[in-house]
Design an enzyme around this catalytic site. Structure first.
Site, mmCIF file in Angstrom:
data_model
loop_
_atom_site.group_PDB
_atom_site.id
_atom_site.type_symbol
_atom_site.label_atom_id
_atom_site.label_comp_id
_atom_site.label_asym_id
_atom_site.label_seq_id
_atom_site.Cartn_x
_atom_site.Cartn_y
_atom_site.Cartn_z
ATOM 1 N N ASP A 1 -6.079 -13.106 -2.366
ATOM 2 C CA ASP A 1 -5.095 -11.940 -2.539
ATOM 3 C C ASP A 1 -4.642 -11.696 -3.844
ATOM 4 O OD1 ASP A 1 -4.526 -9.274 -1.507
ATOM 5 O OD2 ASP A 1 -2.676 -10.009 -0.573
ATOM 6 N N ASP B 1 -0.889 -19.886 -1.020
ATOM 7 C CA ASP B 1 -0.455 -19.975 -2.278
ATOM 8 C C ASP B 1 0.889 -20.549 -2.339
ATOM 9 O OD1 ASP B 1 1.125 -17.919 -1.121
ATOM 10 O OD2 ASP B 1 0.814 -16.549 -2.771
ATOM 11 N N GLY B 2 1.487 -20.960 -1.195
ATOM 12 C CA GLY B 2 3.067 -21.739 -1.154
ATOM 13 C C GLY B 2 4.008 -20.697 -1.045
ATOM 14 N N GLY C 1 1.001 -9.382 -3.161
ATOM 15 C CA GLY C 1 -0.251 -10.001 -3.282
ATOM 16 C C GLY C 1 0.057 -11.221 -4.226
ATOM 17 N N HIS D 1 0.676 -1.008 0.055
ATOM 18 C CA HIS D 1 -0.022 0.038 -0.084
ATOM 19 C C HIS D 1 0.865 1.147 0.105
ATOM 20 C CE1 HIS D 1 -3.998 -1.888 1.226
ATOM 21 N NE2 HIS D 1 -3.118 -2.899 1.194
ATOM 22 N N HIS E 1 -3.081 -5.115 8.638
ATOM 23 C CA HIS E 1 -2.204 -4.189 8.187
ATOM 24 C C HIS E 1 -1.779 -3.225 9.461
ATOM 25 C CE1 HIS E 1 -1.483 -4.588 3.697
ATOM 26 N NE2 HIS E 1 -2.479 -5.198 3.749
ATOM 27 N N HIS F 1 -5.576 -11.618 5.779
ATOM 28 C CA HIS F 1 -4.540 -12.405 5.562
ATOM 29 C C HIS F 1 -3.529 -12.514 6.697
ATOM 30 C CE1 HIS F 1 -2.699 -8.503 4.598
ATOM 31 N NE2 HIS F 1 -3.041 -8.318 3.347
ATOM 32 N N HIS G 1 3.097 -16.972 0.211
ATOM 33 C CA HIS G 1 3.086 -15.821 1.360
ATOM 34 C C HIS G 1 2.928 -16.531 2.782
ATOM 35 C CE1 HIS G 1 1.658 -13.191 -1.656
ATOM 36 N NE2 HIS G 1 1.658 -12.142 -0.736
#
Length: 401
Positions: free
Chosen positions: A290, A265-266, A326, A152, A207, A228, A268
């Site tokens: 994400d 996702d392997g 992401g 961000h 965040h 997340h 993150h």
């Protein structure tokens, strides 16, 4: 569904179905886009199906629901200011290829004028051949911690100086919004959370550099989700576990379930971290992608909100840095990776992408389940949980063949 088809009764047979936490060897009946009880058809109506569909032994699961997706296939929801509807429609259509039947388009931290232009144009919409259902917008920022900004842009991150009024001034409208991510340690965060919840908008914590006490206070104010888990928050510490500690907190109001998104996702989230989260609080686990604009694209430079991002070796980074920004994984892959990493059951893996996200939004009577009266949004899978076909309201909207 077309009017002429509304009274058509369909019987899905030679299948297994996921219902009420178990896999059953039984048929699935659909009419008017809804799942119906066959007993009433047999004993009360005494009618036969108009259409019989041989599932050839497939497993039928509710369709996948993605609560956090920033874009895909070259479209970034936050950056796509001038062609909002066209971009949303493109992504909604392509998501059918990955078993996603409902999703929350997610907007990352941006200037106020961006929200004022985009938010009114992303309307809640039922799915069909044209694409997955739009459940509402997930606003991820700008009321977050600069210290945990991730991808961000820091110059657009804001404080809640005047609480809920600041939030409304920033977004312009909450008409199409269903989820807002806020850092709970911000001044005026608690009353802002309360005001959002009064409007039936779910609040997620993320965040953030917030400690456990600040997280617990936010939950008592109405927050019910964590954005997340493990990413963009303080790492677990034994004297103050931070927001991660909400998974085992004894200060959560009785009967309330804290749900949390996790990116399987392997990349993150390490498999060991997935196992820790799953074994600690399995009923709250929600798989999110994400995913960003680079989903479905090749290596190179793409756009995420106000930033340039770079695809390298299957991972997405802020351009010219090593900061992850992401995912480029699709939901069906996340389901399979999550099951493999945690050794959880098929039911647990599927419910993390169906029932749990639906319950997060309070829509579990119609979405994320195959109970009688629910929407007939479903996927057919093989034994390896690979997608065979996607269905919305009982109509096939995508087939792998």
């Amino acid at each position: 569904m077309l009017e002429k088809d509304q009274e058509i009764l369909k019987q899905f047979y030679n299948c297994r179905i996921l219902r009420n936490g178990k896999i059953w060897f039984e048929d699935l009946w659909v009419r008017n886009g809804k799942i119906v009880d066959p007993e009433k058809i047999f004993y009360d109506e005494k009618i036969k199906p108009n259409i019989k569909i041989d599932c050839k032994g497939a497993l039928i699961s509710p369709g996948y629901i993605d609560l956090q997706i920033n874009g895909g296939f070259g479209i970034d929801f936050t950056h796509n200011v001038n062609n909002v509807e066209e971009g949303i429609n493109k992504v909604a259509k392509k998501l059918l290829e990955f078993g996603v039947t409902s999703f929350c388009p997610t907007l990352v931290t941006s200037p106020s004028e961006t929200y004022h232009k985009i938010v009114p144009k992303i309307k809640k919409k039922d799915g069909g051949m044209q694409g997955a259902s739009i459940l509402g917008i997930h606003l991820e920022g700008p009321f977050i911690s600069p210290s945990k900004k991730g991808a961000h842009p820091e110059n657009y991150i804001k404080q809640l100086d005047n609480g809920f009024k600041t939030l409304i001034d920033m977004y312009g409208t909450l008409e199409n919004v269903c989820l807002v991510t806020i850092a709970p340690e911000l001044p005026n965060a608690q009353n802002t959370i309360e005001e959002l919840c009064k409007r039936n908008i779910k609040v997620s914590l993320g965040h953030s550099v917030g400690n456990l006490c600040e997280g617990e206070a936010a939950v008592r104010s109405g927050a019910s989700f964590i954005t997340h888990l493990f990413n963009a928050m303080l790492p677990f510490h034994h004297r103050d576990p931070g927001l991660v500690g909400l998974l085992t907190s004894d200060k959560i109001p009785e009967g309330k379930i804290i749900h949390y998104g996790i990116i399987a996702d392997g990349i993150h989230t390490h498999p060991a971290a997935l196992r820790i989260a799953h074994r600690t609080h399995p009923e709250g686990l929600v798989l999110v992608t994400d995913a960003i604009s680079a989903l479905g694209l090749e290596e190179g430079v793409h756009q995420l909100g106000q930033l340039k991002i770079e695809m390298r070796m299957g991972s997405a980074y802020i351009a010219d840095t090593n900061t992850l920004c992401g995912s480029t994984a699709e939901m069906s892959k996340c389901v399979r990776h999550f099951k493999e990493a945690t050794n959880c059951s098929i039911v647990e893996a599927l419910e993390a992408a169906t029932f749990h996200p639906a319950r997060t939004l309070g829509i579990e009577k119609t979405k994320g389940v195959l109970n009688y009266g629910a929407d007939a949004d479903l996927v057919m899978l093989n034994d390896n949980l690979e997608l065979l076909s996607t269905w919305i309201s009982g109509e096939c909207v995508y087939s792998y063949n």
